[in-house]
Scaffold this active site. Structure first.
Site, PDB file in Angstrom:
ATOM      1  N   GLU B  70      34.193  41.495  48.128  1.00 15.27           N
ATOM      2  CA  GLU B  70      33.652  40.260  48.713  1.00 15.27           C
ATOM      3  C   GLU B  70      33.067  40.548  50.108  1.00 15.27           C
ATOM      4  O   GLU B  70      31.983  40.087  50.452  1.00 15.27           O
ATOM      5  CB  GLU B  70      34.751  39.199  48.774  1.00 15.27           C
ATOM      6  CG  GLU B  70      34.355  37.906  49.469  1.00 15.27           C
ATOM      7  CD  GLU B  70      35.383  37.470  50.481  1.00 15.27           C
ATOM      8  OE1 GLU B  70      35.053  37.457  51.680  1.00 15.27           O
ATOM      9  OE2 GLU B  70      36.540  37.171  50.086  1.00 15.27           O
ATOM     10  N   GLU B 147      42.237  42.792  58.877  1.00 18.74           N
ATOM     11  CA  GLU B 147      42.487  41.448  58.349  1.00 18.74           C
ATOM     12  C   GLU B 147      43.920  41.364  57.811  1.00 18.74           C
ATOM     13  O   GLU B 147      44.638  40.389  58.042  1.00 18.74           O
ATOM     14  CB  GLU B 147      41.477  41.102  57.254  1.00 18.74           C
ATOM     15  CG  GLU B 147      41.650  39.685  56.710  1.00 18.74           C
ATOM     16  CD  GLU B 147      40.578  39.278  55.708  1.00 18.74           C
ATOM     17  OE1 GLU B 147      39.649  40.070  55.452  1.00 18.74           O
ATOM     18  OE2 GLU B 147      40.672  38.151  55.176  1.00 18.74           O
TER      19      GLU B 147
END
Lengths: 434, 444
Positions: B70, B147
């Site tokens: 993604e 992240e």
């Protein structure tokens, strides 16, 4: 008799669908409000914003406004906490009460069918809150739990320390949520005092968007808010900003460090504000790929997110940034940040960057006005900071009017790489405290 | 003072028609499904492409690849430079983002309605035209590692949650975190990303949702022009993941972390999800979650543990009705400072036992029912939210008809159905119980 000012601001001026008009009204009782009639969906969004918030807490009562606000939905009039909640549920309405250092906000959503009953319930919450002892204790325990959790959070801790260093003894220097000892000591008298201080008519901004007419609204507002004490607008104590410069490390057992960094900012009403706003967008803002995102994230993979923001509080303006990187990479991230700050202050932005930011900001602005709740929230905030209805139509022109030489002058004045104050939480390696 | 029945009796408008009346759907020749939701209040459009692939579809040992891909979808494509899509959206004043879940991956832009064609041009380009370079992999993998650092490694509650899921699912990939385990995330490479991309990204595995100031005819013309020309990938077959065996033993996770200031208790059960043509069980569980833990002041857990005994400072019940495969139902209690996790667990179990014996407070049930009706009105204020409903449903085994039937099903559920589902749900053998606590030496 209600006056409807002929200030219909067209949100979509310049496009074919220029059919959304905000009106400014004054109720028979003298309350001013902005209203947008949107009958397509049978509900209405109502926003109230009182100027004056938690920064008006007495110094030894920090958290009083926060705890008081949390108790506004814990019983009012004849209804105790549980009966009050059941009533909101039966009406399928939603109330939310929120406080910051400078404001107390109320957001309400109600079905057209239940308008009268919902507003009666809201009126009770605003004017006859009960502050029952068991409700105070219950919410106090929740606040203490929130405070304990935040004390372990690296981001909250970095923000807390940065704020303490920047604002010192001023109310802004401590969290509006209070401390364990201040919250523990608060009494119902403190909460009543906070309520009397903050919920006053003269500091109130009002916006209403949805299935309601401007004609109906005036008397409704008088009934809802007429019983609030007139009150005078209390001012948060002035603040002489004196932010230290350096780098503080707060040891916390996490694999990733969080850095909060910044220095003095610029007032929302300063003539250079729009130039500064565009400058921040280019340096570390959202929407376009900022220089910091490009350098720290996209080129070097040093973080998942980096951003900067201009914060305009009533008594202080700061420019603040945030980044999180692994403990052994945060020093590299900070080096890039200092470097980008220096470059931008020295060389300014390019004509292409300015244009890209202006295009983005002016294109994005009308897209904000989508949905009753969202529009109502924007309108109340505009009134609170003194923007006129015409701002909606003139704001993009102000963005576009900023020239390359203006923005680069502002870059040289506003950005002070040597004045940056960093607070880092975590267990960073290779960083020296200053 | 207030007539409690007012809201229940007077909400008589035809809600289904209100909320669903402006939705159109069709299928392109290459198999791409399209849903158009009209809302002409503002000249804005939300353009979304949802792929029927999520982290639960990853090959073994490659956890995190769906989410990593993604991120990589914003790099160079056949006709776009790296970052050009984002820059173009910004130049048009729009916003955009992407998201990965267990069951789907989605990309969206929100722009002025007259920019829809440009969005379709770019989104269709990266559906099959991604051109990654090895440099992209190294830098972006570090971003994704940060992240995970930020969202998971720095948040003991998130680490705890990973362990709970891993313990609950014995065989199904729902037990693997979406972001990926760190040791696997660190090894993901170019071949992994391209293989996953080629296997799953194709028009016949995607849903286009366009919502806002548009007409179905105009959307169809554009969709055929940009998406309709892409070839279907006939190697893509319906998803069939490893399923759960019978659960024969309750599991328990005791998670200590020095960063935990506030301990809490959670018990999670395997629960049925919404299925095509069969949504009543899930609808009954949506009620059950509200009844047990919807509102602190009026729900069963809140009333008992927060108001009556004051043993908890927070309670909730959480249920996710949409999932391709079986979902979860959780009960949560945060104990007061002088209450141990064992005490709150016992008190919560006793509260549930009392509820099972005593049944549902009908006034509470009726209030929840009227709130579900009202939520359909409020939902219309946010067309992006309605777009998300369709995207999520169509990538999780449901149809447009299922989405449109759901509000009415919620109105038809009876208290008896809720109790029947509760009986089936509370099987301790199909559960995991978690205690999140501070460091061991300070533990109670």
């Amino acid at each position: 008799m209600m006056r409807i000012l002929a200030l219909g601001a067209l949100l979509w001026a310049g496009t074919v669908q220029a059919d959304v008009a905000v009106k400014s009204i004054t109720s028979p009782g003298g309350l001013s409000a902005w209203v947008l009639e949107e009958p397509a969906i049978p509900f209405t969004a109502l926003n109230l914003m009182f100027s004056g918030g938690a920064a008006l807490d007495p110094p030894d009562k920090r958290g009083a406004a926060f705890l008081m606000t949390g108790l506004l939905e814990e019983g009012a009039g004849d209804l105790d906490s549980q009966a009050f909640a059941a009533e909101i549920e039966a009406l399928s309405a939603s109330f939310s009460f929120d406080v910051s250092d400078d404001t107390l906000s109320v957001s309400v959503r109600f079905l057209t069918e239940n308008r009268t009953e919902t507003l009666a319930l809201l009126k009770a919450a605003l004017t006859q809150p009960r502050f029952d002892p068991d409700a105070i204790e219950r919410v106090r325990q929740q606040v203490l739990s929130i405070l304990a959790t935040k004390a372990q959070d690296p981001t909250d801790t970095a923000q807390r320390v940065w704020t303490e260093q920047a604002f010192g003894d001023h109310a802004y220097g401590t969290s509006y949520q209070g401390t364990e000892s201040s919250i523990t000591a608060l009494t119902s008298a403190d909460l009543l005092a906070a309520h009397q201080n903050l919920l006053v008519r003269d500091t109130l901004s009002i916006s209403v968007v949805g299935d309601i007419t401007a004609e109906d609204l005036g008397p409704i507002l008088d009934d809802l808010l007429g019983d609030l004490p007139a009150g005078s607008a209390l001012e948060t104590a002035p603040l002489q900003l004196d932010i230290p410069t350096g780098l503080t490390v707060v040891d916390m057992p996490t694999p990733q460090s969080v850095a909060i960094f910044g220095h003095a900012g610029i007032d929302r009403n300063h003539p250079d504000f729009f130039a500064a706003y565009i400058l921040n967008t280019i340096l570390g803002g959202q929407g376009i790929e900022s220089r910091l995102t490009a350098e720290v994230r996209e080129k070097r993979g040093l973080t998942y997110g980096i951003s900067t923001v201009l914060i305009s509080k009533d008594q202080a303006n700061v420019m603040l940034g945030q980044v999180a990187s692994a403990n052994d990479r945060i020093n590299a991230a900070i080096e890039v940040i200092r470097d980008e700050w220096r470059k931008l202050a020295r060389d300014g932005v390019t004509a292409e960057e300015l244009q890209a930011a202006q295009t983005y900001l002016t294109g994005a602005y009308p897209l904000r006005f989508d949905g009753n709740s969202q529009i109502s929230r924007i309108l109340v905030g505009m009134q609170r900071i003194g923007l006129g209805l015409d701002y909606i139509n003139t704001r993009n022109a102000k963005i576009n009017a900023v020239t390359l030489s203006e923005i680069n002058q502002v870059a040289a004045q506003l950005l002070k790489p040597e004045a940056l104050n960093f607070v880092v939480t975590g267990q960073p390696t290779g960083l020296k405290e200053e | 003072m207030f007539n409690r029945l007012f809201a229940i009796l007077c909400l008589c408008m035809p809600l289904e028609a209100l909320a669903q009346g402006k939705t159109t759907d069709f299928v392109l020749d290459n198999g791409m499904q399209v849903v158009v939701i009209e809302d002409h209040r503002a000249p804005v459009v939300v353009h979304m492409v949802w792929y029927k692939v999520g982290s639960a579809d990853e090959p073994s040992g490659k956890s995190g690849i769906a989410h990593f891909l993604e991120h990589l979808m914003f790099k160079k494509t056949k006709n776009l430079q790296a970052g050009e899509l984002a820059d173009t959206v910004a130049a048009n004043g729009g916003s955009h983002n992407a998201f990965t879940s267990l069951d789907y991956t989605g990309y969206y832009q929100r722009v002025a309605a007259d920019r829809l064609e440009l969005m379709m041009q770019m989104e269709s380009d990266r559906m099959t035209g991604l051109q990654l370079s090895p440099d992209d992999i190294v830098v972006e993998r570090n971003v994704v590692i940060e992240e995970r650092n930020q969202r998971t490694e720095s948040a003991p509650g998130a680490l705890f949650n990973e362990h709970l899921n891993a313990a609950l699912f014995l065989n199904h990939p729902y037990g693997v975190p979406i972001v990926g385990w760190m040791h696997e995330l660190e090894t993901l490479n170019y071949d992994d990303a391209m293989a996953f991309y080629k296997q799953h990204y194709a028009p016949n595995n995607a849903i286009l949702v366009v919502a806002g100031d548009v007409t179905p005819d105009a959307v169809k013309t554009l969709a055929e022009r940009y998406y309709g020309v892409l070839p279907a990938n006939h190697a893509i077959t319906p998803r069939a993941r490893r399923q759960e065996p019978p659960h024969r033993a309750a599991r328990r996770v005791i998670f200590h972390d020095e960063r935990v200031a506030q301990p809490f208790f959670i018990r999670t059960y395997l629960a049925p999800e919404r299925n095509n043509g069969n949504q009543r069980a899930a609808a009954a569980l949506v009620y059950l979650a509200q009844i047990l833990g919807g509102s602190s002041a009026t729900s069963v857990l809140g009333r008992t543990l927060q108001y009556d005994t004051k043993q908890a400072i927070y309670t909730s019940a959480q249920y996710r009705p949409m999932a391709l495969d079986p979902s979860t139902f959780s009960l949560v209690a945060v104990p007061a400072s002088d209450v141990s996790l064992q005490q709150i667990e016992d008190a919560l179990e006793a509260t549930i036992a009392n509820f099972m014996a005593g049944g549902i407070d009908i006034e509470l049930f009726e209030r929840i029912k009227s709130q579900f009706r009202a939520s359909e009105i409020y939902a219309m204020d946010n067309v992006s939210g309605i777009a998300q409903r369709y995207g999520a449903a169509l990538t999780q085994g449901l149809t447009v008809a299922d989405v449109q039937a759901w509000p009415q099903i919620l109105q038809e559920i009876t208290p008896e159905e809720v109790m029947t589902l509760a009986e089936q749900l509370f099987d301790e053998k199909a559960s995991v119980t978690g205690w999140l606590m501070g460091p061991r030496e300070q533990a109670q």
